[in-house]
Design a protein around this motif. Structure first.
Motif, PDB file in Angstrom:
ATOM      1  N   LEU A  24      36.536 -11.597  79.214  1.00  0.00           N
ATOM      2  CA  LEU A  24      36.308 -10.576  78.198  1.00  0.00           C
ATOM      3  C   LEU A  24      35.309  -9.578  78.767  1.00  0.00           C
ATOM      4  CD1 LEU A  24      35.932 -12.630  74.911  1.00  0.00           C
ATOM      5  CD2 LEU A  24      37.745 -11.026  75.472  1.00  0.00           C
ATOM      6  N   PRO A  25      35.471  -8.304  78.503  1.00  0.00           N
ATOM      7  CA  PRO A  25      34.521  -7.340  79.044  1.00  0.00           C
ATOM      8  C   PRO A  25      33.127  -7.579  78.470  1.00  0.00           C
ATOM      9  CG  PRO A  25      36.052  -6.290  77.530  1.00  0.00           C
ATOM     10  CD  PRO A  25      36.520  -7.696  77.688  1.00  0.00           C
ATOM     11  N   ALA A  26      32.121  -7.513  79.327  1.00  0.00           N
ATOM     12  CA  ALA A  26      30.745  -7.715  78.865  1.00  0.00           C
ATOM     13  C   ALA A  26      30.298  -6.510  78.045  1.00  0.00           C
ATOM     14  CB  ALA A  26      29.829  -7.870  80.066  1.00  0.00           C
ATOM     15  N   SER A  27      29.250  -6.693  77.263  1.00  0.00           N
ATOM     16  CA  SER A  27      28.688  -5.561  76.538  1.00  0.00           C
ATOM     17  C   SER A  27      28.214  -4.526  77.545  1.00  0.00           C
ATOM     18  CB  SER A  27      27.504  -6.009  75.688  1.00  0.00           C
ATOM     19  OG  SER A  27      26.765  -4.864  75.325  1.00  0.00           O
ATOM     20  N   PRO A  28      28.537  -3.272  77.330  1.00  0.00           N
ATOM     21  CA  PRO A  28      28.062  -2.242  78.256  1.00  0.00           C
ATOM     22  C   PRO A  28      26.551  -2.120  78.240  1.00  0.00           C
ATOM     23  CG  PRO A  28      29.158  -1.260  76.366  1.00  0.00           C
ATOM     24  CD  PRO A  28      29.353  -2.729  76.248  1.00  0.00           C
ATOM     25  N   PHE A  29      25.908  -2.716  77.207  1.00  0.00           N
ATOM     26  CA  PHE A  29      24.457  -2.596  77.121  1.00  0.00           C
ATOM     27  C   PHE A  29      23.743  -3.697  77.906  1.00  0.00           C
ATOM     28  CE2 PHE A  29      26.365  -0.702  73.337  1.00  0.00           C
ATOM     29  CZ  PHE A  29      26.010   0.602  73.589  1.00  0.00           C
ATOM     30  N   ALA A  30      24.512  -4.677  78.402  1.00  0.00           N
ATOM     31  CA  ALA A  30      23.897  -5.722  79.222  1.00  0.00           C
ATOM     32  C   ALA A  30      23.474  -5.103  80.550  1.00  0.00           C
ATOM     33  CB  ALA A  30      24.903  -6.836  79.469  1.00  0.00           C
ATOM     34  N   THR A  49      32.163  -4.302  70.943  1.00  0.00           N
ATOM     35  CA  THR A  49      32.410  -4.745  72.316  1.00  0.00           C
ATOM     36  C   THR A  49      33.888  -5.011  72.582  1.00  0.00           C
ATOM     37  OG1 THR A  49      30.202  -5.609  72.496  1.00  0.00           O
ATOM     38  CG2 THR A  49      31.766  -6.510  74.030  1.00  0.00           C
ATOM     39  N   SER A  50      34.676  -5.311  71.558  1.00  0.00           N
ATOM     40  CA  SER A  50      36.102  -5.487  71.824  1.00  0.00           C
ATOM     41  C   SER A  50      36.911  -4.806  70.736  1.00  0.00           C
ATOM     42  CB  SER A  50      36.456  -6.981  71.882  1.00  0.00           C
ATOM     43  OG  SER A  50      36.344  -7.544  70.609  1.00  0.00           O
ATOM     44  N   TYR A  51      38.186  -4.571  71.065  1.00  0.00           N
ATOM     45  CA  TYR A  51      39.149  -4.084  70.091  1.00  0.00           C
ATOM     46  C   TYR A  51      38.757  -2.719  69.524  1.00  0.00           C
ATOM     47  CZ  TYR A  51      43.003  -5.027  66.844  1.00  0.00           C
ATOM     48  OH  TYR A  51      44.181  -5.001  66.159  1.00  0.00           O
ATOM     49  N   ALA A  52      38.334  -1.826  70.409  1.00  0.00           N
ATOM     50  CA  ALA A  52      38.022  -0.462  69.977  1.00  0.00           C
ATOM     51  C   ALA A  52      38.295   0.483  71.144  1.00  0.00           C
ATOM     52  CB  ALA A  52      36.564  -0.363  69.549  1.00  0.00           C
ATOM     53  N   PHE A  53      38.612   1.707  70.811  1.00  0.00           N
ATOM     54  CA  PHE A  53      38.846   2.721  71.847  1.00  0.00           C
ATOM     55  C   PHE A  53      37.509   3.212  72.397  1.00  0.00           C
ATOM     56  CE2 PHE A  53      42.733   2.602  69.463  1.00  0.00           C
ATOM     57  CZ  PHE A  53      43.710   2.731  70.442  1.00  0.00           C
ATOM     58  N   ALA A  54      37.560   3.833  73.575  1.00  0.00           N
ATOM     59  CA  ALA A  54      36.325   4.270  74.244  1.00  0.00           C
ATOM     60  C   ALA A  54      35.720   5.477  73.541  1.00  0.00           C
ATOM     61  CB  ALA A  54      36.636   4.644  75.688  1.00  0.00           C
ATOM     62  N   LEU A  55      34.371   5.439  73.400  1.00  0.00           N
ATOM     63  CA  LEU A  55      33.666   6.690  73.109  1.00  0.00           C
ATOM     64  C   LEU A  55      33.631   7.481  74.407  1.00  0.00           C
ATOM     65  CD1 LEU A  55      30.592   5.520  71.029  1.00  0.00           C
ATOM     66  CD2 LEU A  55      32.376   7.104  70.300  1.00  0.00           C
ATOM     67  N   VAL A  56      33.138   6.815  75.441  1.00  0.00           N
ATOM     68  CA  VAL A  56      33.167   7.346  76.808  1.00  0.00           C
ATOM     69  C   VAL A  56      33.410   6.150  77.727  1.00  0.00           C
ATOM     70  CG1 VAL A  56      31.854   8.429  78.665  1.00  0.00           C
ATOM     71  CG2 VAL A  56      31.524   9.222  76.330  1.00  0.00           C
ATOM     72  N   SER A  57      34.251   6.337  78.719  1.00  0.00           N
ATOM     73  CA  SER A  57      34.426   5.292  79.732  1.00  0.00           C
ATOM     74  C   SER A  57      34.449   5.966  81.096  1.00  0.00           C
ATOM     75  CB  SER A  57      35.718   4.512  79.498  1.00  0.00           C
ATOM     76  OG  SER A  57      36.831   5.345  79.750  1.00  0.00           O
TER      77      SER A  57
END
Ligand SMILES: Cc1cc2nc3c(=O)[nH]c(=O)nc-3n(C[C@H](O)[C@H](O)[C@H](O)COP(=O)(O)OP(=O)(O)OC[C@H]3O[C@@H](n4cnc5c(N)ncnc54)[C@H](O)[C@@H]3O)c2cc1C
Ligand code: SF4
Length: 353
Positions: A338-344, A237-245
């Motif tokens: 902080l950005p929320a989990s994209p799975f929320a 959820t944080s400190y990683a580059f996008a797989l897809v955004s």
């Protein structure tokens, strides 16, 4: 590390002249460049330190509502500028989803546009890489490539551009202001990064010595502030580059009909990727889940895997549909720290589209 000249110019003109020397590079905060130099990926003969240049760290408003962001404004200062985040919330959200707080405090606007790919073979000097050394081949083609490009790639290079910031910028028609030995010129961000073709080592349209001095967003982009979001899917959820955004911005009339749509994707191409056909397909549609699912499919229709990354095509369609649903629901009054989990799952969203 190879020895290099270090120069610290005091004006833009001096910087541009100093960077005309062979194998010269600009140094802003160094969060990408110094890593590359330490790994021996980049071996400049001269480092032109622009971090002390005056006049490049202002956020200026045009009377018409557009904004001009100096090249040395930090990612954190821009994301936390209240007036900026009010008008360009998807851009602030993208900035806040990138890197870590410490990196955002240092990293600059122009450095983010110019950051290099995160392809693992590019960073490994024992691997063949046409982007690092022209003509040596591409070990990613037959290697670990589940994170690589599904649009715009060539047989010479299948790497993606890693920036979050650039994704909403390209959706909102940002313009890059450039200084060179013959004065200033403007380039649309959509035209700024080159596709790899046979020359993946040439990543942008910058000529030798040219310096980014600012990025501008037009007033029309601020007009989409009520329905604008950024969504980033990554391995953590944080400190990683996008797989897809994806970034989305919509104008929706009182009947719930879409009158303007902007969509761009990150993590899928060698440059921030605008989805214009999907945008056009939304105009005149009701802002509902069916329209957003169709836009997601359209956005990825021309994608083709470059290796083990076919999953990005399904993922991209879902990320586009979901970011459109979030944009349609309305920009939140305050962006999350902080950005929320994209799975929320958020109110009104479908679990799968
Ligand atoms: C661990 C880690 C995680 C990260 N995660 C993310 C992430 O999730 N999302 C994301 O978007 N980014 C991420 N980043 C990248 C980070 O945002 C970039 O390193 C940063 O934006 C680069 O800015 P800088 O000022 O440090 O540039 P520098 O490292 O100083 O320079 C980078 C490049 O830009 C060129 N350059 C700099 N300024 C100019 C100018 N004015 N004109 C022309 N060329 C110029 C330099 O010559 C160099 O080639 C991450 C970085 C690290 C180290
Ligand atoms: S995909 Fe591009 S950056 Fe990665 S190894 Fe191949 S040429 Fe190099």
């Amino acid at each position: 590390m190879k020895p290099f000249d270090y120069v610290r110019p005091t004006s833009i003109e001096e910087a541009v002249a100093a960077a005309r020397a062979p194998d010269a590079v600009y140094l802003a905060a160094g969060t990408n460049l110094l890593d590359l130099m330490k790994a021996g990926v980049t071996r400049p003969a001269r480092v032109v330190d622009i971090s002390y240049l005056p006049g490049l760290n202002a956020i200026e408003r045009d009377p018409d509502g557009g904004v001009r962001i100096g090249a040395l404004v930090t990612n954190a200062d821009l994301a936390h500028d209240e007036a900026f985040a009010d008008d360009f919330p998807a851009v602030a959200e993208a900035l806040l989803s990138g890197a870590s707080a410490q990196l955002r405090n240092a990293a600059t606007v122009a450095g983010n546009l110019m950051q290099r790919t995160r392809c693992r073979y590019f960073y490994d000097t024992a691997s063949a890489c046409n982007k690092r050394t022209a003509g040596t081949g591409c070990d990613a083609l037959g290697g670990h490539n589940d994170g690589h490009a599904v649009f715009g790639w060539s047989d010479a290079c299948i790497a993606t551009h890693p920036s979050d910031f650039c994704v909403p910028l390209v959706a909102l028609d940002a313009v890059v202001e450039i200084a060179g030995e013959n004065g200033r010129r403007d380039v649309a961000l959509d035209e700024f990064h080159r596709l790899p073709g046979d020359t993946p080592d040439q990543e942008t349209v910058l000529a030798p010595g040219e310096l980014i001095v600012a990025v501008r967003l037009p007033a029309e982009a601020a007009g989409l502030r009520a329905h604008a979001r950024y969504l980033k899917v990554r391995e953590r959820t944080s400190y990683a580059f996008a797989l897809v955004s994806a970034a989305a911005a919509l104008a929706i009339d009182d009947d719930g009909t879409i009158t303007d749509a902007r969509i761009a994707l990150g993590g899928v191409a060698p440059k921030p990727w605008r989805a214009r056909t999907a945008e056009q397909g939304l105009i005149g549609c009701k802002a509902d889940a069916d329209a957003f699912a169709a836009a997601g499919r359209t956005a990825m229709a021309a994608a083709r895997p470059s290796g083990d990354n076919a999953h990005k095509i399904t993922l991209g369609a879902r990320v586009v549909a979901r970011v459109l649903a979030r944009a349609a629901a309305g920009t939140p009054r305050e962006l999350p720290a902080l950005p929320a989990s994209p799975f929320a799952i958020q109110a009104g969203e479908l679990a799968h589209v």
